[in-house]
Motif scaffolding. Sequence first.
Motif, PDB file in Angstrom:
ATOM      1  N   ALA A   1      -3.679 -36.276 -19.433  1.00  0.00           N
ATOM      2  CA  ALA A   1      -3.787 -37.173 -20.578  1.00  0.00           C
ATOM      3  C   ALA A   1      -3.071 -38.490 -20.305  1.00  0.00           C
ATOM      4  O   ALA A   1      -2.075 -38.522 -19.572  1.00  0.00           O
ATOM      5  CB  ALA A   1      -3.189 -36.491 -21.811  1.00  0.00           C
ATOM      6  N   PRO A   2      -3.568 -39.579 -20.885  1.00  0.00           N
ATOM      7  CA  PRO A   2      -2.963 -40.899 -20.614  1.00  0.00           C
ATOM      8  C   PRO A   2      -1.467 -40.945 -20.887  1.00  0.00           C
ATOM      9  O   PRO A   2      -0.713 -41.532 -20.119  1.00  0.00           O
ATOM     10  CB  PRO A   2      -3.730 -41.827 -21.567  1.00  0.00           C
ATOM     11  N   GLU A   3      -1.030 -40.313 -21.985  1.00  0.00           N
ATOM     12  CA  GLU A   3       0.398 -40.379 -22.314  1.00  0.00           C
ATOM     13  C   GLU A   3       1.251 -39.676 -21.278  1.00  0.00           C
ATOM     14  O   GLU A   3       2.426 -40.005 -21.095  1.00  0.00           O
ATOM     15  CB  GLU A   3       0.661 -39.790 -23.706  1.00  0.00           C
ATOM     16  N   ALA A   4       0.673 -38.693 -20.578  1.00  0.00           N
ATOM     17  CA  ALA A   4       1.429 -37.972 -19.555  1.00  0.00           C
ATOM     18  C   ALA A   4       1.503 -38.755 -18.250  1.00  0.00           C
ATOM     19  O   ALA A   4       2.311 -38.422 -17.379  1.00  0.00           O
ATOM     20  CB  ALA A   4       0.801 -36.604 -19.298  1.00  0.00           C
ATOM     21  N   LEU A   5       0.658 -39.771 -18.114  1.00  0.00           N
ATOM     22  CA  LEU A   5       0.680 -40.600 -16.909  1.00  0.00           C
ATOM     23  C   LEU A   5       1.671 -41.747 -17.023  1.00  0.00           C
ATOM     24  O   LEU A   5       1.905 -42.464 -16.058  1.00  0.00           O
ATOM     25  CB  LEU A   5      -0.720 -41.169 -16.641  1.00  0.00           C
ATOM     26  N   ILE A   6       2.245 -41.911 -18.209  1.00  0.00           N
ATOM     27  CA  ILE A   6       3.202 -42.985 -18.449  1.00  0.00           C
ATOM     28  C   ILE A   6       4.610 -42.428 -18.336  1.00  0.00           C
ATOM     29  O   ILE A   6       4.947 -41.429 -18.966  1.00  0.00           O
ATOM     30  CB  ILE A   6       2.989 -43.609 -19.839  1.00  0.00           C
ATOM     31  N   CYS A   7       5.439 -43.029 -17.556  1.00  0.00           N
ATOM     32  CA  CYS A   7       6.818 -42.564 -17.356  1.00  0.00           C
ATOM     33  C   CYS A   7       7.563 -42.555 -18.684  1.00  0.00           C
ATOM     34  O   CYS A   7       7.443 -43.490 -19.490  1.00  0.00           O
ATOM     35  CB  CYS A   7       7.541 -43.451 -16.349  1.00  0.00           C
ATOM     36  N   ASN A   8       8.359 -41.515 -18.886  1.00  0.00           N
ATOM     37  CA  ASN A   8       9.226 -41.371 -20.053  1.00  0.00           C
ATOM     38  C   ASN A   8       8.452 -41.284 -21.369  1.00  0.00           C
ATOM     39  O   ASN A   8       9.021 -41.449 -22.439  1.00  0.00           O
ATOM     40  CB  ASN A   8      10.236 -42.528 -20.126  1.00  0.00           C
ATOM     41  N   LYS A   9       7.155 -41.051 -21.306  1.00  0.00           N
ATOM     42  CA  LYS A   9       6.356 -40.901 -22.514  1.00  0.00           C
ATOM     43  C   LYS A   9       6.373 -39.438 -22.939  1.00  0.00           C
ATOM     44  O   LYS A   9       6.082 -38.555 -22.138  1.00  0.00           O
ATOM     45  CB  LYS A   9       4.910 -41.348 -22.257  1.00  0.00           C
ATOM     46  N   LYS A  10       6.726 -39.176 -24.198  1.00  0.00           N
ATOM     47  CA  LYS A  10       6.781 -37.793 -24.658  1.00  0.00           C
ATOM     48  C   LYS A  10       5.370 -37.224 -24.804  1.00  0.00           C
ATOM     49  O   LYS A  10       4.446 -37.899 -25.237  1.00  0.00           O
ATOM     50  CB  LYS A  10       7.523 -37.708 -25.994  1.00  0.00           C
ATOM     51  N   VAL A  11       5.224 -35.975 -24.436  1.00  0.00           N
ATOM     52  CA  VAL A  11       3.933 -35.306 -24.515  1.00  0.00           C
ATOM     53  C   VAL A  11       4.095 -33.976 -25.235  1.00  0.00           C
ATOM     54  O   VAL A  11       5.203 -33.471 -25.391  1.00  0.00           O
ATOM     55  CB  VAL A  11       3.337 -35.072 -23.106  1.00  0.00           C
ATOM     56  N   ASN A  12       2.982 -33.415 -25.675  1.00  0.00           N
ATOM     57  CA  ASN A  12       3.011 -32.108 -26.326  1.00  0.00           C
ATOM     58  C   ASN A  12       1.798 -31.288 -25.901  1.00  0.00           C
ATOM     59  O   ASN A  12       1.127 -31.631 -24.926  1.00  0.00           O
ATOM     60  CB  ASN A  12       3.082 -32.264 -27.857  1.00  0.00           C
ATOM     61  N   SER A  13       1.518 -30.225 -26.635  1.00  0.00           N
ATOM     62  CA  SER A  13       0.461 -29.305 -26.224  1.00  0.00           C
ATOM     63  C   SER A  13      -0.920 -29.936 -26.220  1.00  0.00           C
ATOM     64  O   SER A  13      -1.863 -29.366 -25.661  1.00  0.00           O
ATOM     65  CB  SER A  13       0.463 -28.076 -27.143  1.00  0.00           C
ATOM     66  N   SER A  14      -1.068 -31.112 -26.822  1.00  0.00           N
ATOM     67  CA  SER A  14      -2.382 -31.760 -26.843  1.00  0.00           C
ATOM     68  C   SER A  14      -2.827 -32.202 -25.455  1.00  0.00           C
ATOM     69  O   SER A  14      -4.002 -32.545 -25.273  1.00  0.00           O
ATOM     70  CB  SER A  14      -2.371 -32.966 -27.793  1.00  0.00           C
ATOM     71  N   VAL A  15      -1.927 -32.205 -24.464  1.00  0.00           N
ATOM     72  CA  VAL A  15      -2.352 -32.555 -23.102  1.00  0.00           C
ATOM     73  C   VAL A  15      -3.342 -31.524 -22.570  1.00  0.00           C
ATOM     74  O   VAL A  15      -4.230 -31.858 -21.774  1.00  0.00           O
ATOM     75  CB  VAL A  15      -1.139 -32.689 -22.146  1.00  0.00           C
TER      76      VAL A  15
END
Length: 742
Positions: A532-546
Motif C-alpha cells: 500500500a502507498p502509505e507503507a512505502l512512505i518512511c515513518n508512515k503509520k499503517v494498519n491492517s488495511s495494507v
Amino acid sequence: MVKDNSIPKYMTLVKDLHETQDLDSLMHKVVQHLRTVLGHSNNHHIWYRIGLTAPNNTASTIFDDLTQVPPTLMQRTLSNPTGSSSFKLLKEVQAAGGVMRTVVAMKNTVMKIAVHNRQQVMIPDVQKVINQSGNVSADIFNTRLIKPPTSVLVFPLKVKQHIFGVIFCMSSVQSDFSDVSPKLREVCEVMSPHLLFMLTQPLANDYKNMQTASLTQTAGGSVMSEGGSMSGMVTGAGGSIGRSDSLGVSLSGDSFMYTQSRSSTGALVTGLTEKLNQKRIRSSMDFHNNTTMTDLQITGLLGEGGFAKVFRGLWRGLVVGVKVVCDDGKNEKMVMKNAHEIAILSALSHPNIVQAYNCLTDVLVRDLLATTVHRFNNPTVMNSPAYKYLLSMEDKTCHLEVIEYCDLGNLSNALKNNIFMIPNPAIAAAAGAGDGAQAAELAERARQQPMKVNMRTLLLTLIEIASACGYLHRMGVVHCDIKPANVLLKSSNIDFRGFTAKVSDFGLSRVEDDDTCASFPFNSCGTAAYVAPEALICNKKVNSSVDVYAFGILMWEMYTGQRPYGNMKQQQLVEEVVMRGLRPKFPGTTPAGYVVLAQSAWSGSPQARPTFDEILTHLNAMLQQVDDREMDSMVGGSFGSMGEKFEYMQQQHGAGGGGAGGMGVPSGMDRRPSQVRRAPQAPSPMGPGVGASPRTVAAGAGAAGAQAGVAAAQQSPPVQPRVAAVAASGGPSPPSNQVQGA
C-alpha cells in the motif's frame, strides 16, 4: 492512611462525585477515577465495573462503562464495523457516554461472597474455579459485549458496618493483583462515604428506583433464573433518538434503553475457549520438549535456499513439509524472522491457512539428523546437498517447522498455467491438427479469440483467501505480504476445482495491540507491487488495511493472469504508485462489480478500503450471480458454460499423469461437482501433465522458492457502491499488461 502524593487525585475524585447529576454519570466518574488513580489509564488488560446491592442483598445492579473498556477486551464479534447490529448499538452507546446496567440475582455470585464475608475476594483463575465448583458467577459473566476475565478482584464498598456495593477489578491476563489490592483498598476507603452520600441524598430517587427495579426483576424470575437469562438497561446522555431494531432495542428520548434476555453461556464458552487456546499455544510452543521429533521422518528434499532447507517428511502418518532454518550466527535477521513466523503459526487455526503441526526452536542439528534421518538410513536424503549442509552445521542449533504439505505449489505458478482461464475450443482444435495450413489457421483463430475467465473458480479461490485474511485480522495479525507466491494450493478431490487455497508465509506478519504501527517488521514491507502507498512512505503509520490493498492487486492479477505493472523498475513503481496514484487497469470486459470491489480495496485512502468481511459479502454475492446465470442456462437447455469448463479441465489434466503422489486424472473422467466422488485424486492446476514432483512443489530459487511448495516454507471504512451484476463467464484477459491512474 492516604499517601501525600495521592491527595490531589482524591480531591479531584471527591469533587467530581459531588458535581454529578445522575446515577449513570456517577458510575462513569467512579470508573474513570479508578483507572486514573490506580494507574490503569493505558492498561489494555484491566477494566472495572461497579455493583450496587438491593436492600436485602438478594439482587444487585452491575454497571459497565463501555466507553472505558479497552477495545482489545471487547468481544471479537464486535471488532468489525459490519459484523452485527450489536456493534452499531455499542458504538452509539459509547458515543453517547453510555453505561450498561445489568440486573443479577446475587445467589452464587462472587459479589455475594465479598458482601457476606465483608472482605475482598480474589480469583486468580476464573475458569479453574468454575471447573471445580460447577457454578457460573452471573456477576462475572453478565454480558456478551465484553470478553470474560481471566482473573477477578472484588472489593466491598462499605461505610462503617454498612456494605452497599462492590468494585470489580477484572484482568484479561492471569494476575494475583498484588500491585492493585492495597491501592484499591485505599481508594475504596476514601471514596465510599462520598459515594454513599450521593446515592442516599442528591440521587436518592434514582438509587431507590434502581433498587426497586432489581428486586422486581429478580423476584419475577426473569433475571438470572434457572435458565440463566438476564435483563439489562443501557442509559446515557445522548441526543434525541427513537427507533427499534432486530435486537429488541428501543431507543427514545435522551437515553438508550436496552433490554435483553440472553444466557450467559456465550460468555462462559468464550472464556473457556480462550483458556483452552492458551493451553494449546503453550503446548505447541514447548520448544524444549524435543521428544516429539521421534514422530518425524524426513523422506526427501523439496527445495532449498540460502538459509532455509525444506524437506518432505512423515509425521504421525501425515505427509508434511519440514522447514529447517539453521542459526549459524551470521544470519540473525533470518533466524529472528523464522522465530516470528513460528510464534504466529502456533496460534492460528483456519482451513485456508497452512497448519503448523509442530514447531521447535533451539534444536541441535545433530539431534535432528539422528532422530529424523540417520535411524531411517534414507539414501535419497543422505545424498542430497541439503543433508550435507546440515551435516556441516551439526554443532549448531536450528528452528524446525512441521507444516501442512501443499502438494500443488503456489498460486503464482498456477497463474502462469492459466488456472482461471477457459480457452476457446479453437485452441484444442489447433493442438490436435498437427502441422500444415489448417493448424496454422486454427492457431491464428485461437490467438484472436482469447481465453475466457472461469469466474466461478476465480471467485471461490478469492473467497478462501479473503476468509483467511479476515480470520487473521480478527486474531490481530496483519499478514503484510499477501501475493500469489504466498498462497499455496493443496489438492482436494471433493472440490470441482481440484484444490484448496491456503495462505502462507508469516515471516513479515505482525500482531496488532492497537490499530496502528509505525512500520513493517524487520524493516521490510513485502513485494513493492502489492504494498500500500502509505507503507512505502518512511515513518508512515499503517494498519491492517495494507492487506486489503494487496488483496485488490491480487484480484487484478488473478483475473488477468498478468504481472502487476509489468517489468517496471521498483523505484519508478514506488514513485508512480505513491505520487501519481498508479494502479493496474482492468480490461473492458471485466464485470463491473468485480472492478468496483478491487478498486475500493486498492484505494489510496486506508479509511476508504473495505474490511474483509465486507469483501466476502460482495464476493459471495457475485458468486451467487454466477451460479444463478449458469442455472438459468442449464434450465434453458444450454449447458455450454459448464460443459466448456469441465471439457477443458479434462483436456488439461485427463492425460496428465504422475508426479509425486500421482495427481493426474484418467482421460475422460467427468469433473462435474455432482460426480466428483468418482475422481480418486484431484488434478494439478499447474498445467497439462504436471504433477506434484519435488521440483514443481518447490519451484523458485532462494529461500522464497524453497517455501513455495509447502506451507513450511514461509509461514498470515466505508465501502464503494454495491457490486454490480457479474457476467457468468467473465471476460477475456488483456493481451498486455495495463495500468491506470487511480
